[in-house]
Write a protein that holds these residues in place. Structure first.
Motif, PDB file in Angstrom:
ATOM      1  N   GLU A 213       6.787   0.279 -10.512  1.00  0.00           N
ATOM      2  CA  GLU A 213       6.018   1.528 -10.492  1.00  0.00           C
ATOM      3  C   GLU A 213       5.470   1.804  -9.093  1.00  0.00           C
ATOM      4  O   GLU A 213       5.431   2.953  -8.644  1.00  0.00           O
ATOM      5  N   GLN A 214       5.067   0.740  -8.401  1.00  0.00           N
ATOM      6  CA  GLN A 214       4.600   0.949  -7.027  1.00  0.00           C
ATOM      7  C   GLN A 214       5.736   1.420  -6.130  1.00  0.00           C
ATOM      8  O   GLN A 214       5.545   2.284  -5.274  1.00  0.00           O
ATOM      9  N   HIS A 215       6.923   0.863  -6.332  1.00  0.00           N
ATOM     10  CA  HIS A 215       8.082   1.337  -5.576  1.00  0.00           C
ATOM     11  C   HIS A 215       8.354   2.805  -5.901  1.00  0.00           C
ATOM     12  O   HIS A 215       8.701   3.587  -5.021  1.00  0.00           O
ATOM     13  N   ALA A 216       8.202   3.163  -7.190  1.00  0.00           N
ATOM     14  CA  ALA A 216       8.475   4.555  -7.599  1.00  0.00           C
ATOM     15  C   ALA A 216       7.501   5.510  -6.909  1.00  0.00           C
ATOM     16  O   ALA A 216       7.895   6.589  -6.461  1.00  0.00           O
ATOM     17  N   VAL A 217       6.236   5.120  -6.810  1.00  0.00           N
ATOM     18  CA  VAL A 217       5.252   5.949  -6.101  1.00  0.00           C
ATOM     19  C   VAL A 217       5.711   6.174  -4.655  1.00  0.00           C
ATOM     20  O   VAL A 217       5.696   7.297  -4.146  1.00  0.00           O
ATOM     21  N   ALA A 218       6.155   5.093  -4.015  1.00  0.00           N
ATOM     22  CA  ALA A 218       6.617   5.204  -2.623  1.00  0.00           C
ATOM     23  C   ALA A 218       7.846   6.100  -2.533  1.00  0.00           C
ATOM     24  O   ALA A 218       7.941   6.952  -1.648  1.00  0.00           O
ATOM     25  N   MET A 219       8.794   5.930  -3.471  1.00  0.00           N
ATOM     26  CA  MET A 219      10.020   6.738  -3.455  1.00  0.00           C
ATOM     27  C   MET A 219       9.695   8.223  -3.657  1.00  0.00           C
ATOM     28  O   MET A 219      10.278   9.090  -3.008  1.00  0.00           O
ATOM     29  N   HIS A 220       8.766   8.519  -4.582  1.00  0.00           N
ATOM     30  CA  HIS A 220       8.358   9.915  -4.783  1.00  0.00           C
ATOM     31  C   HIS A 220       7.704  10.451  -3.512  1.00  0.00           C
ATOM     32  O   HIS A 220       7.861  11.627  -3.171  1.00  0.00           O
ATOM     33  N   GLY A 221       6.990   9.592  -2.802  1.00  0.00           N
ATOM     34  CA  GLY A 221       6.416   9.989  -1.511  1.00  0.00           C
ATOM     35  C   GLY A 221       7.505  10.415  -0.538  1.00  0.00           C
ATOM     36  O   GLY A 221       7.359  11.394   0.186  1.00  0.00           O
ATOM     37  N   PHE A 222       8.629   9.681  -0.549  1.00  0.00           N
ATOM     38  CA  PHE A 222       9.752  10.012   0.332  1.00  0.00           C
ATOM     39  C   PHE A 222      10.573  11.194  -0.211  1.00  0.00           C
ATOM     40  O   PHE A 222      11.481  11.673   0.466  1.00  0.00           O
ATOM     41  N   GLY A 223      10.313  11.591  -1.445  1.00  0.00           N
ATOM     42  CA  GLY A 223      11.071  12.702  -2.030  1.00  0.00           C
ATOM     43  C   GLY A 223      12.334  12.280  -2.753  1.00  0.00           C
ATOM     44  O   GLY A 223      13.143  13.119  -3.125  1.00  0.00           O
TER      45      GLY A 223
ATOM     46  N   SER B 156       0.852  -1.176   0.000  1.00  0.00           N
ATOM     47  CA  SER B 156       0.000   0.000   0.000  1.00  0.00           C
ATOM     48  C   SER B 156       0.888   1.225   0.000  1.00  0.00           C
ATOM     49  O   SER B 156       1.863   1.304   0.726  1.00  0.00           O
ATOM     50  N   VAL B 157       0.557   2.172  -0.845  1.00  0.00           N
ATOM     51  CA  VAL B 157       1.353   3.390  -0.850  1.00  0.00           C
ATOM     52  C   VAL B 157       0.674   4.485  -0.038  1.00  0.00           C
ATOM     53  O   VAL B 157       1.234   5.524   0.210  1.00  0.00           O
ATOM     54  N   ALA B 158      -0.564   4.211   0.368  1.00  0.00           N
ATOM     55  CA  ALA B 158      -1.265   5.209   1.170  1.00  0.00           C
ATOM     56  C   ALA B 158      -0.733   5.161   2.597  1.00  0.00           C
ATOM     57  O   ALA B 158      -0.188   4.161   3.042  1.00  0.00           O
ATOM     58  N   PHE B 159      -0.900   6.263   3.292  1.00  0.00           N
ATOM     59  CA  PHE B 159      -0.508   6.305   4.679  1.00  0.00           C
ATOM     60  C   PHE B 159      -1.534   5.577   5.510  1.00  0.00           C
ATOM     61  O   PHE B 159      -2.599   6.092   5.798  1.00  0.00           O
TER      62      PHE B 159
ATOM     63  N   LEU C  90       7.082  15.976  -7.718  1.00  0.00           N
ATOM     64  CA  LEU C  90       6.289  15.013  -8.488  1.00  0.00           C
ATOM     65  C   LEU C  90       7.005  14.740  -9.808  1.00  0.00           C
ATOM     66  O   LEU C  90       6.555  15.168 -10.873  1.00  0.00           O
ATOM     67  N   PRO C  91       8.134  14.004  -9.746  1.00  0.00           N
ATOM     68  CA  PRO C  91       8.959  13.862 -10.964  1.00  0.00           C
ATOM     69  C   PRO C  91       8.360  12.896 -11.984  1.00  0.00           C
ATOM     70  O   PRO C  91       7.491  12.088 -11.649  1.00  0.00           O
ATOM     71  N   ASN C  92       8.854  13.014 -13.223  1.00  0.00           N
ATOM     72  CA  ASN C  92       8.467  12.045 -14.245  1.00  0.00           C
ATOM     73  C   ASN C  92       9.034  10.682 -13.867  1.00  0.00           C
ATOM     74  O   ASN C  92      10.146  10.588 -13.371  1.00  0.00           O
TER      75      ASN C  92
ATOM     76  N   GLN D 196      -1.434  10.133 -14.363  1.00  0.00           N
ATOM     77  CA  GLN D 196      -2.897  10.017 -14.329  1.00  0.00           C
ATOM     78  C   GLN D 196      -3.328   9.021 -13.258  1.00  0.00           C
ATOM     79  O   GLN D 196      -4.326   9.214 -12.575  1.00  0.00           O
ATOM     80  N   LEU D 197      -2.534   7.960 -13.116  1.00  0.00           N
ATOM     81  CA  LEU D 197      -2.911   6.893 -12.185  1.00  0.00           C
ATOM     82  C   LEU D 197      -2.452   7.160 -10.757  1.00  0.00           C
ATOM     83  O   LEU D 197      -3.068   6.671  -9.806  1.00  0.00           O
ATOM     84  N   THR D 198      -1.361   7.886 -10.582  1.00  0.00           N
ATOM     85  CA  THR D 198      -0.734   7.923  -9.253  1.00  0.00           C
ATOM     86  C   THR D 198      -0.532   9.301  -8.641  1.00  0.00           C
ATOM     87  O   THR D 198      -0.357   9.402  -7.434  1.00  0.00           O
ATOM     88  N   GLU D 199      -0.533  10.361  -9.465  1.00  0.00           N
ATOM     89  CA  GLU D 199      -0.092  11.645  -8.918  1.00  0.00           C
ATOM     90  C   GLU D 199      -0.983  12.121  -7.778  1.00  0.00           C
ATOM     91  O   GLU D 199      -0.504  12.666  -6.787  1.00  0.00           O
TER      92      GLU D 199
END
Lengths: 120, 188
Positions: A87-97, A4-7, B68-70, B84-87
């Motif tokens: 991609e799920q890892h990338a979402v988490a990493m972007h969450g961490f900055g 889960s990437v949500a808090f 919010l990088p590419n 679109q899916l995650t931002e």
């Protein structure tokens, strides 16, 4: 299982899920996508190492090694797996900055650090 | 003067003066307003509910783009699809962490649970990423130059003031992360 990437209210659960998923990633027979972390002059080395330990469940030494690779070489492949997994890892990493991208793995090149299949 | 975060019997604790809290609160609020989106009138409510945003675009503001990088280096179409899916969920996670840190500043004691500490470290990191863009920190030499400005009597213009604020948040985040690493070590 997908992390889960949500808090959630319970960070420990989230970490467990992420660890479970990273185990799956590292033992997957086909590894077509990489998660890449890029160097930047802002993120603290200690923070990057902390994120690698807490999110991926990597040992302190492995996290440090990957962090140094980012710092010195400009980038490091820190996980691989299916497109959806990285991609799920990338979402988490972007969450961490952290500055993370995903890319198709070229066959037989870099693996995530030395002894990438071991987890501490 | 602020005291560095440290790990001890109570968990992770620190101390900030009222003026330092106000400063930090202002920074957190700035990043929150950067990340918050206006509600669009003709938006599909179901899409919003499940976190989709089909109208999303790559941010034009560099600081926002750093938050919010590419997700793909050489594939704008693929990166846009990912947005679109995650931002929306990345924005919401970040706003959640920033708000949690801002609320923590309202308490008298800065004693952080492990969950608080994670949110604070993420929030401070986002604040620093935004300040770094405003200060035009592009490489390690820029970072070093900014880091050398430590004397508040040097704060003569907006840039030098921002640099000092950046260094303060860097110091605070570094002490917090060290305390988090100490807490991790103590557990294992």
């Amino acid at each position: 299982m997908s992390p889960s990437v949500a808090f959630g209210t319970d960070i420990d659960e989230r970490t467990k899920a992420a660890e479970q998923s990273s185990t799956d990633v590292l033992t997957a027979p086909d590894v077509p996508w990489n998660l890449v972390i890029w160097n930047d002059p802002v993120n603290l080395m200690s923070y990057v190492s902390y994120v690698f330990q807490s999110y991926f469940g990597y040992s302190e030494s492995k996290a440090h090694k990957l962090m140094m690779e980012v710092h010195k070489k400009g980038r490091s492949i820190v996980a691989h797996g299916s497109k959806e997994q990285v991609e799920q890892h990338a979402v988490a990493m972007h969450g961490f900055g952290l500055w993370a991208t995903v890319e198709k793995a070229a066959s037989g090149n870099e693996t995530p650090g030395k002894g990438g299949r071991q987890r501490g | 003067m602020a005291k560095a975060f440290k790990y001890g019997l109570k968990g992770i604790s620190g101390y900030l003066e009222p003026a330092e809290r106000d400063l930090l609160r202002g920074l957190l609020d700035d990043v929150i307003s950067m990340l918050e989106q206006d509600v669009r009138e003709n938006e599909d409510p179901l899409a919003a509910l499940i976190g989709l945003d089909m109208d999303v675009k790559q941010p034009t503001d560099r600081a926002l783009l750093r938050l919010l990088p590419n997700v793909m280096k050489d594939d704008d179409g693929g990166s846009l699809e990912f947005r679109q899916l995650t931002e929306r969920s990345v924005r919401e996670n970040k706003i959640g962490a920033l708000k949690a840190a801002a609320m923590g500043l309202d308490k008298d004691d800065l004693v952080l649970t492990p969950e608080d500490a994670t949110r604070w470290s993420m929030a401070l990191n986002d604040v620093r990423l935004v300040l770094a863009e405003r200060l035009d920190i592009r490489d390690e030499a820029d970072a070093e130059h900014i880091h050398s400005m430590q004397d508040w009597s040097q704060a003569e213009d907006v840039e030098s003031y921002l640099a000092l604020v950046y260094n303060f948040t860097t110091w605070l985040q570094e002490s917090l992360v060290q305390a988090m690493l100490d807490a991790r070590q103590a557990k294992s």
